[in-house]
Design a protein around this motif. Structure first.
Motif, mmCIF file in Angstrom:
data_model
loop_
_atom_site.group_PDB
_atom_site.id
_atom_site.type_symbol
_atom_site.label_atom_id
_atom_site.label_comp_id
_atom_site.label_asym_id
_atom_site.label_seq_id
_atom_site.Cartn_x
_atom_site.Cartn_y
_atom_site.Cartn_z
ATOM 1 N N ASP A 1 -13.180 -0.952 1.228
ATOM 2 C CA ASP A 1 -12.272 -0.014 0.581
ATOM 3 C C ASP A 1 -12.029 -0.360 -0.892
ATOM 4 N N PHE B 1 0.841 -1.188 0.000
ATOM 5 C CA PHE B 1 0.000 0.000 0.000
ATOM 6 C C PHE B 1 0.876 1.237 0.000
ATOM 7 N N GLU B 2 0.875 1.943 -1.109
ATOM 8 C CA GLU B 2 1.706 3.128 -1.240
ATOM 9 C C GLU B 2 3.130 2.844 -0.779
ATOM 10 N N GLU B 3 3.695 3.774 -0.016
ATOM 11 C CA GLU B 3 5.102 3.578 0.342
ATOM 12 C C GLU B 3 5.274 3.045 1.765
ATOM 13 N N GLU B 4 4.193 2.490 2.297
ATOM 14 C CA GLU B 4 4.271 2.083 3.689
ATOM 15 C C GLU B 4 5.139 0.846 3.870
ATOM 16 N N ARG B 5 5.505 0.635 5.123
ATOM 17 C CA ARG B 5 6.248 -0.577 5.434
ATOM 18 C C ARG B 5 5.353 -1.788 5.194
ATOM 19 N N LEU C 1 -6.708 1.679 -5.264
ATOM 20 C CA LEU C 1 -5.579 2.039 -6.123
ATOM 21 C C LEU C 1 -4.548 2.876 -5.393
ATOM 22 N N GLY C 2 -5.015 3.691 -4.465
ATOM 23 C CA GLY C 2 -4.077 4.420 -3.636
ATOM 24 C C GLY C 2 -3.293 5.491 -4.360
ATOM 25 N N ASP D 1 -0.770 3.990 8.433
ATOM 26 C CA ASP D 1 -0.553 3.567 9.818
ATOM 27 C C ASP D 1 0.048 4.682 10.678
ATOM 28 N N ARG E 1 -11.630 8.857 -2.946
ATOM 29 C CA ARG E 1 -10.901 7.668 -2.518
ATOM 30 C C ARG E 1 -10.065 8.049 -1.321
ATOM 31 N N TYR E 2 -10.010 7.162 -0.334
ATOM 32 C CA TYR E 2 -9.169 7.484 0.814
ATOM 33 C C TYR E 2 -8.681 6.221 1.473
ATOM 34 N N ARG E 3 -7.601 6.369 2.176
ATOM 35 C CA ARG E 3 -7.039 5.241 2.899
ATOM 36 C C ARG E 3 -6.263 5.761 4.091
ATOM 37 N N VAL F 1 4.746 -4.583 6.844
ATOM 38 C CA VAL F 1 3.987 -5.207 7.934
ATOM 39 C C VAL F 1 3.070 -4.169 8.567
ATOM 40 N N LEU F 2 1.775 -4.464 8.553
ATOM 41 C CA LEU F 2 0.785 -3.512 9.044
ATOM 42 C C LEU F 2 -0.017 -4.132 10.189
ATOM 43 N N PRO F 3 -0.472 -3.309 11.118
ATOM 44 C CA PRO F 3 -1.286 -3.847 12.213
ATOM 45 C C PRO F 3 -2.732 -4.081 11.756
ATOM 46 N N SER G 1 -11.240 2.384 -3.146
ATOM 47 C CA SER G 1 -10.090 3.216 -2.768
ATOM 48 C C SER G 1 -8.786 2.455 -2.890
ATOM 49 N N ASP H 1 -12.311 -4.285 5.434
ATOM 50 C CA ASP H 1 -11.269 -3.725 4.573
ATOM 51 C C ASP H 1 -10.529 -4.865 3.874
ATOM 52 N N ARG I 1 -17.810 5.671 4.291
ATOM 53 C CA ARG I 1 -17.484 5.020 3.010
ATOM 54 C C ARG I 1 -18.545 5.296 1.954
#
Lengths: 268, 206
Positions: free
Chosen positions: A203, A52-56, A208-209, B161, B156-158, A58-60, A206, A141, B147
């Protein structure tokens, strides 16, 4: 924005839907009508197949609950009886789509040809969202869905198992691992996540991010080609990748003969 | 460059509905269910068909469909947003100013994507910080309605973290009945002249 690229979306969705499951081919033992069985998913740190985009990577994932089974024809018929504005003949133009519940025998009932316990299909995102809100929940999600779907009958995360993973190339078709009526529940007691039907996520529109690109002339093309090809931590997770590509190509009004949904709710 | 004209979409929607759902889907759509009394008066293509409760920056509850009755400029944002969201607010402010006296007939509604954190007080603070006109409405949807509102507004949104939200920055122009007339991607504080023209035309026709 999804509305500005209907042709490509439609084409891609059509390609992915080429092997639609026969309506009524699935579950025989689900509880009919109203009752919804919820299963608890513990959540935790999760490495999505999707970047997802430039995130790390591993996500919670917070603990949540998920329906044991996808919403059935009978459950959806009960919903449109309670909320007739979601009947196919009354749905406001804002939410309407040509195929919406088009396979049902009548505007208020699936008819005898369809299994009442089979997942309802030909429902668009708006209707799925409304159903889940009415049920006191929401659509899951993508990340939550993927977390729950990483499990098999004995392992919370079976994704390292190459054979298990390969079988998911058939997700969304009658040959999917969970398509058989007697397919076991996963370790959380959830059934049919790798079944003959795709499922909406909250989502989905949404995913494509790349929203920040949409103002540019090259934005749309990049989202569908290069950008989406690069957006995976694990491109070999076929089930997740295929699912992500399908959902991200859909507009909220889209319906497919092998696309249903199930609801989630956050832990109280 | 990114304005989508509602008439085309409406016409297409109607054509598709007519071809599939029998002779009178539009008339039937007006017979919305008993749970949506306000929506029964509105056209089927009105964005106010979304069933959503909200609270404004003064703590007053309202229904989304209560915004009908005058043209509205609608956007989605969140309070703790320091890059694009100020641009959205300043762009809308500048646009309304350009309209002169007519601008007072344009409603402005800014909806938060983050109802968990954006309390009415937090939204009131944004209004004060940006010195937006008192008539603007800052709206906090019920969490489960965000939503659906975003979907019909094409936002669109996300959540990321780190607590920030990636989202579409767009102003959506609705006519008095809630039908989408035009939309303008926000890329700076200067309003798009073509979009301003569409707002003028909508106010003139109202």
């Amino acid at each position: 924005m999804s509305r500005s690229m209907p042709l490509l979306s439609t084409t891609l969705a059509a390609v992915l839907a080429l092997a639609p499951a026969l309506a009524g081919a699935a579950a025989t033992d689900a509880a009919s009508g109203g009752g919804i069985a919820w299963r608890s998913i513990p959540g935790g740190a999760f490495r999505s197949a999707v970047r997802f985009e430039e995130e790390r990577p591993v996500l919670p994932v917070a603990p949540f609950q998920l329906m044991e089974r996808p919403v059935s024809n009978a459950q959806f018929a009960a919903f449109v009886a309670r909320r007739p504005e979601w009947r196919r003949d009354r749905i406001p133009a804002l939410f309407s789509s040509p195929g919406y519940l088009g396979h049902w025998e009548s505007a208020d009932a699936p008819g005898a040809r369809l299994d009442p316990d089979a997942p309802v299909v030909h429902v668009n995102w708006y209707a799925a969202d409304a159903f889940c809100r009415e049920a006191g929940g929401r659509l899951p999600d993508f990340l939550e869905w993927e977390f729950a779907a990483a499990a098999d009958a004995t392992r919370a995360d079976a994704r390292h198992d190459r054979q298990w993973r390969l079988r998911q190339a058939n997700d969304g078709t009658p040959h999917a691992p969970d398509a058989a009526a007697d397919a076991p529940a996963n370790v959380y007691g959830v059934r049919g996540l790798h079944g003959a039907y795709w499922e909406w996520t909250g989502d989905a529109t949404s995913l494509l991010g790349g929203g920040d690109r949409r103002g540019r002339d090259d934005g749309d093309a990049l989202q569908y080609c290069g950008a989406s090809a690069m957006a995976f931590n694990d491109p070999a997770d076929y089930g997740a990748v295929k699912r992500f590509v399908l959902l991200s190509a859909l507009t909220p009004a889209a319906t497919l003969g092998n696309l249903g949904f199930r609801c989630a709710r956050s832990q109280p | 460059m990114n304005h989508h004209f509602k008439p085309l979409r409406t016409a297409l929607g109607l054509a598709l509905a007519l071809s599939l759902c029998g002779p009178l889907p539009v008339a039937l759509a007006a017979l919305a269910g008993p749970d949506a009394p306000a929506a029964t008066m509105l056209p089927g293509s009105s964005l106010y068909q979304v069933d959503a409760g909200l609270t404004d920056q003064h703590g007053q509850p309202l229904r989304w469909s209560d915004l009908h009755g005058r043209p509205q400029l609608v956007s989605m944002f969140y309070a703790n947003c320091h890059l694009m969201c100020p641009l959205i607010l300043e762009n809308a402010k500048a646009l309304q100013k350009q309209l002169g006296a007519d601008g007072e007939r344009l409603g402005v509604a800014v909806i938060t994507l983050d109802p968990a954190r954006d309390t009415p007080q937090a939204l009131a603070a944004v209004a004060a910080d940006h010195r937006t006109p008192a008539a603007w409405r800052y709206l906090r949807p019920e969490p489960d309605a965000v939503r659906a509102l975003a979907s019909v507004l094409g936002v669109r949104y996300r959540f990321r973290d780190d607590g920030s939200i990636n989202h579409t920055s767009v102003l959506v122009l609705l006519d008095a009945e809630g039908r989408e007339v035009a939309r303008s991607e926000v890329t700076g504080i200067a309003p798009d002249p073509a979009f301003v023209q569409q707002v003028r035309a909508t106010l003139a026709a109202d």
